[in-house]
Design an enzyme around this catalytic site. Structure first.
Site, short mmCIF file in Angstrom:
data_model
loop_
_atom_site.label_atom_id
_atom_site.label_comp_id
_atom_site.label_asym_id
_atom_site.label_seq_id
_atom_site.Cartn_x
_atom_site.Cartn_y
_atom_site.Cartn_z
N SER A 18 0.86 -1.25 -0.09
CA SER A 18 0.02 0.08 0.16
C SER A 18 1.09 1.15 -0.10
CB SER A 18 -0.65 0.13 1.12
OG SER A 18 -2.00 -1.00 1.29
N ILE A 19 0.46 2.28 -0.69
CA ILE A 19 1.34 3.60 -0.80
C ILE A 19 1.16 4.24 0.74
CG2 ILE A 19 1.10 5.97 -1.55
CD1 ILE A 19 -0.15 4.57 -4.12
N VAL A 61 -14.78 3.80 6.20
CA VAL A 61 -15.11 5.20 6.02
C VAL A 61 -16.49 5.27 5.38
CG1 VAL A 61 -12.55 5.95 5.79
CG2 VAL A 61 -13.82 5.26 3.79
N ILE A 88 -7.33 6.18 0.41
CA ILE A 88 -8.18 5.08 0.23
C ILE A 88 -9.20 5.51 -1.09
CG2 ILE A 88 -10.81 4.67 1.22
CD1 ILE A 88 -9.65 5.20 4.10
N TYR A 151 -10.39 3.50 -16.44
CA TYR A 151 -10.36 4.09 -14.89
C TYR A 151 -11.88 4.83 -14.83
CZ TYR A 151 -8.12 6.26 -10.88
OH TYR A 151 -7.73 6.59 -9.67
N LYS A 158 -11.88 11.11 -8.58
CA LYS A 158 -10.72 11.72 -8.19
C LYS A 158 -10.76 13.15 -8.51
CE LYS A 158 -8.14 8.19 -6.74
NZ LYS A 158 -8.07 8.12 -5.31
N THR A 189 -0.18 -2.03 -6.63
CA THR A 189 -0.61 -2.36 -5.35
C THR A 189 -1.93 -3.24 -5.42
OG1 THR A 189 -2.27 -0.41 -5.38
CG2 THR A 189 0.05 -0.04 -4.41
N LEU A 190 -2.76 -3.54 -4.51
CA LEU A 190 -3.71 -4.43 -4.63
C LEU A 190 -5.08 -3.62 -5.34
CD1 LEU A 190 -4.20 -7.12 -3.34
CD2 LEU A 190 -5.57 -5.91 -1.21
O1 0WD Z 1 -1.00 3.26 -9.10
C1 0WD Z 1 -1.65 3.17 -8.04
N1 0WD Z 1 -1.65 2.42 -6.94
C2 0WD Z 1 -2.18 4.55 -7.54
C3 0WD Z 1 -3.00 4.62 -6.40
C4 0WD Z 1 -1.79 5.65 -8.56
C5 0WD Z 1 -2.47 7.12 -8.07
C6 0WD Z 1 -3.13 7.35 -6.79
N2 0WD Z 1 -3.50 5.92 -6.10
C7 0WD Z 1 -4.39 6.18 -4.96
C8 0WD Z 1 -5.58 5.02 -4.87
O2 0WD Z 1 -6.69 5.52 -5.72
C9 0WD Z 1 -5.82 5.45 -3.32
O3 0WD Z 1 -6.46 6.35 -3.37
O4 0WD Z 1 -3.72 5.93 -3.87
C10 0WD Z 1 -4.42 5.64 -2.78
C11 0WD Z 1 -4.21 4.13 -2.12
O5 0WD Z 1 -4.04 3.28 -2.82
P1 0WD Z 1 -3.21 1.84 -3.03
O6 0WD Z 1 -2.06 1.88 -2.13
O7 0WD Z 1 -2.82 1.97 -4.56
O8 0WD Z 1 -4.13 0.61 -2.70
P2 0WD Z 1 -4.28 -0.23 -1.49
O9 0WD Z 1 -2.96 -0.77 -1.04
O10 0WD Z 1 -5.42 -1.33 -2.10
O11 0WD Z 1 -5.18 0.77 -0.57
C12 0WD Z 1 -6.20 1.22 -0.95
C13 0WD Z 1 -7.12 0.94 0.56
C14 0WD Z 1 -8.05 -0.56 0.44
O12 0WD Z 1 -7.50 -1.58 0.13
P3 0WD Z 1 -8.34 -2.81 -0.60
O13 0WD Z 1 -7.49 -3.33 -1.30
O14 0WD Z 1 -8.69 -3.66 0.86
O15 0WD Z 1 -9.65 -2.13 -1.22
O16 0WD Z 1 -8.38 1.76 0.47
C15 0WD Z 1 -8.90 0.96 1.82
C16 0WD Z 1 -8.66 -0.17 2.11
O17 0WD Z 1 -7.74 -0.45 2.92
N3 0WD Z 1 -10.10 1.18 1.71
C17 0WD Z 1 -10.98 1.54 2.76
N4 0WD Z 1 -10.77 1.86 4.03
C18 0WD Z 1 -11.72 2.34 4.98
N5 0WD Z 1 -13.18 2.24 4.54
C19 0WD Z 1 -12.41 1.45 2.34
C20 0WD Z 1 -13.33 1.85 3.25
N6 0WD Z 1 -14.73 1.68 3.03
N7 0WD Z 1 -12.13 1.08 1.09
C21 0WD Z 1 -11.23 0.79 0.88
#
Ligand code: 0WD
Length: 251
Positions: A18-19, A61, A88, A151, A158, A189-190
């Site tokens: 995760s980021i 959330v 998130i 997307y 976003k 990431t996931l």
């Molecule tokens: O390429 C990428 N990975 C990019 C990510 C590029 C640019 C932006 N981002 C953004 C994503 O859109 C997100 O806003 O970075 C943020 C973090 O994303 P991530 O680190 O890539 O992904 P991940 O490790 O999956 O973390 C996101 C987490 C969820 O993980 P899962 O995989 O279980 O959906 O957001 C959390 C959860 O832990 N999440 C929530 N937390 C609380 N309440 C909820 C919720 N309802 N839904 C998702």
């Protein structure tokens, strides 16, 4: 150390990829004390939290009462806080492929609720716990301002998130509280793997980005650290691209 004596909450650590985890490690390295607000597997999060002496608290959330309870816990543990990381996003998988115009009302609602409104509600609940001059960072992606195939509704969410950053920056600016977004390039990431065609996006970046490579989660972590520290005290309401120089290219 940049964050010596600073306390805060990080939302969005799901696993070590995760980021939010890279951000948490950078904050911890610089002396910050952290509460990880998590959704899902307590044991997995506890293991990570122990590595950075963080406390954990469950929080979905999409539920107002979860956010309220979390900040009651934050108040008990920390009293006041100095930073919030919102990392998130969520949209139903079927909405992250095909045509945008096929997005259902329900998928639109869920994506905007969890990925954009959650920041607004978190900041509202945090308001009385935030010290003056504290800082908030959220994560966004280029799909907010460009049409990125697949997307879809997440790009629209976003866009709402980035706009919220500006309104939050204005609302809380009188107290010196800052709010910024990091627009990251693709990172494995996931959440990213849930986007149809993510790998082709990931492979495209090094061909076009000025730095001829993808960005790393650690680089995003360092930028978040900058945006949460006094080093960026003059920056608020901005979207900072951390994408190895992809967004600024003409072709
Ligand atoms: O390429 C990428 N990975 C990019 C990510 C590029 C640019 C932006 N981002 C953004 C994503 O859109 C997100 O806003 O970075 C943020 C973090 O994303 P991530 O680190 O890539 O992904 P991940 O490790 O999956 O973390 C996101 C987490 C969820 O993980 P899962 O995989 O279980 O959906 O957001 C959390 C959860 O832990 N999440 C929530 N937390 C609380 N309440 C909820 C919720 N309802 N839904 C998702």
């Amino acid at each position: 150390m940049l964050m010596e004596g600073k306390k805060g909450v990080v939302f969005g650590v799901a696993n070590k990829w995760s980021i939010a985890w890279a951000i948490s490690k950078a904050l911890h390295r610089e002396g910050a004390q952290i509460i990880l607000a998590y959704l899902g597997d307590e044991e997995k999060i506890k293991e990570l939290a122990d590595e950075i002496n963080a406390k954990i608290y469950p929080c979905d959330v999409s539920k107002d009462e979860d956010i309220t309870k979390l900040f009651e816990f934050v108040g008990k543990e920390f009293g006041k806080i100095d930073f919030i990381v919102h990392s998130i996003a969520f949209a139903p998988k079927e909405a992250l492929q095909g045509r945008y115009i096929d997005t259902s009302r329900e998928a639109f609602r869920i994506a905007l609720d969890i990925s954009a409104y959650s920041l607004v509600k978190i900041v509202k609940e945090a308001e009385n716990y935030l010290n003056d001059n504290s800082a908030i960072v959220t994560m966004t992606y280029l799909g907010s301002v460009r049409a990125v195939p697949n997307y879809n509704v997440m790009g629209v969410a976003k866009a709402a998130l980035e706009s919220s950053v500006r309104y939050i920056a204005y609302d809380l600016g009188q107290r010196g509280i800052r709010c910024n977004a990091i627009s990251a390039g693709p990172i494995k990431t996931l959440a990213a793997r849930g986007i149809s065609g993510f790998m082709s996006m990931y492979e495209e970046y090094p061909k076009r980005a000025a730095l001829r490579r993808n960005v790393t989660a650690e680089e995003v972590g360092e930028t978040a650290l900058f945006l949460l520290s006094h080093m960026s005290s003059g920056i608020t309401g901005e979207v900072i691209y951390v994408d190895a120089g992809y967004e600024m290219m003409g072709m």
